[in-house]
Design a protein around this motif. Structure first.
Motif, PDB file in Angstrom:
ATOM      1  N   ARG A 237      -8.056 -17.267  16.707  1.00 15.76           N
ATOM      2  CA  ARG A 237      -8.085 -16.351  15.565  1.00 15.76           C
ATOM      3  C   ARG A 237      -8.078 -14.918  16.092  1.00 15.76           C
ATOM      4  N   ASN A 238      -8.001 -13.951  15.184  1.00 14.20           N
ATOM      5  CA  ASN A 238      -8.162 -12.558  15.582  1.00 14.20           C
ATOM      6  C   ASN A 238      -9.530 -12.351  16.229  1.00 14.20           C
ATOM      7  N   ALA A 239      -9.610 -11.372  17.093  1.00 16.38           N
ATOM      8  CA  ALA A 239     -10.896 -10.998  17.684  1.00 16.38           C
ATOM      9  C   ALA A 239     -11.744 -10.294  16.626  1.00 16.38           C
ATOM     10  N   ILE A 240     -13.039 -10.595  16.602  1.00 14.48           N
ATOM     11  CA  ILE A 240     -13.988  -9.889  15.742  1.00 14.48           C
ATOM     12  C   ILE A 240     -14.639  -8.808  16.594  1.00 14.48           C
ATOM     13  N   LEU A 241     -14.523  -7.540  16.179  1.00  8.05           N
ATOM     14  CA  LEU A 241     -14.869  -6.414  17.039  1.00  8.05           C
ATOM     15  C   LEU A 241     -16.340  -6.001  16.949  1.00  8.05           C
ATOM     16  N   TRP A 242     -16.705  -5.104  17.854  1.00  4.37           N
ATOM     17  CA  TRP A 242     -18.078  -4.589  17.961  1.00  4.37           C
ATOM     18  C   TRP A 242     -18.543  -3.903  16.679  1.00  4.37           C
TER      19      TRP A 242
END
Length: 499
Positions: free
Chosen positions: A95-100
């Protein structure tokens, strides 16, 4: 002359530096990529965008390089922390990366406290459970996307995925692993206790390495696309703040960094992991071998100034906006600003608090407001300085980088408020330079990172505190600290009226 490359994978762009043996930046390339925000509080990116833009940047860097390309001996990385990249058994993103800066995981943070306990979590990870960290993101995907999560073989962080695509190897360095809430920070190993509590299998966490460790060489297909030799040595690299510290010479006790970007950071070197800040500041593994750093965060540092300019001086340049601040006395003629535009992190972990101007008078001019904004940002950073000092740390010299190092009046203001000598470097490249230094050290150019810093980094100017200003700012800082307590409940009441 020999060269190394430092790759700084940021939130909005990747910046790539070509650095020679004298520490000079020979060439710099930057490539943007988009942010994906499908809902309020969501912040994601496509990991392939990072890879494509990094490869494109390397290609451009080498195409315009006048020196012999075979002189590039090594490459290393700095990267945005905490972002979750879930990989399947073929090391492909699920999936897309979930960011900080994604804030969807408040419930998962509560789950962590319920299962682990706040004191136990601090004992193991030395950090509180915050929405930005990686473990809450893992738990969110596990709960909300169970079929997808069942396919997950391993997780990595943003720069680790880019490095994987360049070398074919999966690793994570200690400085980035420290921001996951799964690392036993003091013992430098994944916490079996935490993994078992959250039913994460043993191989879900990648192999750990030091930031200067070689983790591979450039793959043949990447060599063809970029022009880099297949013999180019690839080093693990580190978290952006750890690399920023390396690139600013924060490599021994007593060294402290004040970095003012969109957010603001006060970062101090720690020789071991034994101090107990009880979660008031972040405590992470350094990119330097067997070292640590502590860090306080102001969420809206440079952002407060950008917001003020955009809202009240849109047609002015930053240079023009700040031109008259040195004509305004300390205290901005009785005007205080608290930079809580998006909540606050240190020392108040408070998502509901918002900014204030206190003491507005009809005599105040734009330059008074501008100075008050600069002072408010610096007061917020000073709260972290005071936390360090209250723990017995000696802070008498601070390296200033970012927006706060670009204005003489602001640099002097930092010296007066921190009551410490402020040092401005002649060439400031932050995390990208830190990544390049890790490659230089890994290639054996220097005996230590400190020797590398001594060779690469030069002081431009120093600012010493002015005694009369120091005394005024001590009183003003005390008043500044009362604003939070006086407005905390008011802001909670105002939440329901926010759009």
């Amino acid at each position: 002359m020999k060269h190394v490359i430092g790759v700084d994978l940021g939130t909005s762009a990747v910046k790539i530096l070509l650095v020679n043996q004298l520490g000079e930046v020979v060439k710099e390339v930057s490539k943007d990529y988009p942010l994906i925000q499908e809902k309020a509080g969501y912040s994601e990116q496509d990991p392939e965008e990072w890879v494509n833009q990094t490869v494109a940047g390397l290609q451009e860097l080498l195409e315009t390089m006048s020196e012999d390309k075979s002189s590039i001996e090594g490459i290393s990385f700095s990267g945005q922390m905490h972002g979750l990249v879930l990989l399947d058994q073929d090391n492909k993103p699920l999936r897309n990366a979930i960011l900080w800066n994604d804030t969807r995981t408040t419930a998962e943070c509560q789950e962590i406290y319920q299962k682990v306990g706040e004191s136990k979590l601090l004992e193991i990870t030395k950090n509180p459970a915050l929405e930005g960290f990686t473990l809450p993101k893992i738990l969110w995907v596990k709960k909300n996307e169970p079929e997808l999560f069942a396919k997950a073989s391993v997780f990595v962080l943003p720069k680790d995925y880019v490095r994987l695509k360049l070398t074919g190897n999966v690793h994570m360095d200690y400085s980035d692993a420290a921001g996951t809430l799964l690392l036993d920070v003091a013992s430098k190993e994944w916490s079996h206790e935490l993994c078992e509590l959250f039913e994460l299998h043993a191989d879900f966490c990648p192999p750990l390495v030091q930031s200067h460790d070689q983790v591979g060489v450039i793959l043949p297909e990447v060599s063809k696309r970029t022009g880099l030799s297949e013999d180019t040595r690839v080093f693990a690299g580190g978290a952006d703040n750890a690399c920023g510290a390396i690139g600013s010479g924060i490599l021994e006790e007593g060294k402290t960094l004040a970095s003012i970007g969109t957010s603001g950071v006060v970062l101090s070197y720690e020789s071991d992991g034994s101090k107990d800040f009880q979660g008031t500041v972040h405590y992470f593994n350094h990119g330097a071998p067997d070292a640590f750093y502590t860090m306080g965060v102001t969420l809206a540092a440079g952002y407060s100034l950008s917001w003020f300019k955009q809202t009240f001086a849109q047609d002015e340049s930053f240079t023009d906006l700040l031109a008259d601040v040195d004509t305004v006395p300390p205290g901005a003629n009785g005007l205080l600003f608290t930079p809580y535009l998006v909540g606050e992190r240190t020392p108040h972990v408070d998502a509901a608090i918002r900014a204030s101007f206190i003491g507005i008078d009809s005599s105040h001019e734009k330059k008074d407001f501008t100075r008050a904004v600069l002072e408010g940002i610096t007061f917020s950073l000073h709260e972290s300085v005071e936390i360090f000092r209250n723990q017995g740390k000696k802070i008498d010299s601070v390296i200033s980088i970012g927006g706060g190092a670009k204005n003489e009046a602001w640099l002097q203001m930092q010296a007066d408020i921190f009551d410490a000598k402020i040092v401005k470097l002649s060439s400031e490249q932050g995390p990208g330079m830190g990544a390049a230094m890790l490659a230089a050290f890994g290639c054996g150019w220097f005996e230590s990172l400190k020797d590398c810093a001594d060779g690469f980094l030069k002081v431009d100017k120093e600012y010493v505190p002015k005694e009369e200003n120091v005394e005024q700012y001590k009183e003003l800082f005390r008043l500044y600290q009362t604003v939070y307590t006086q407005t905390k409940d008011l802001n909670k009441e105002l939440v329901k009226f926010r759009k």
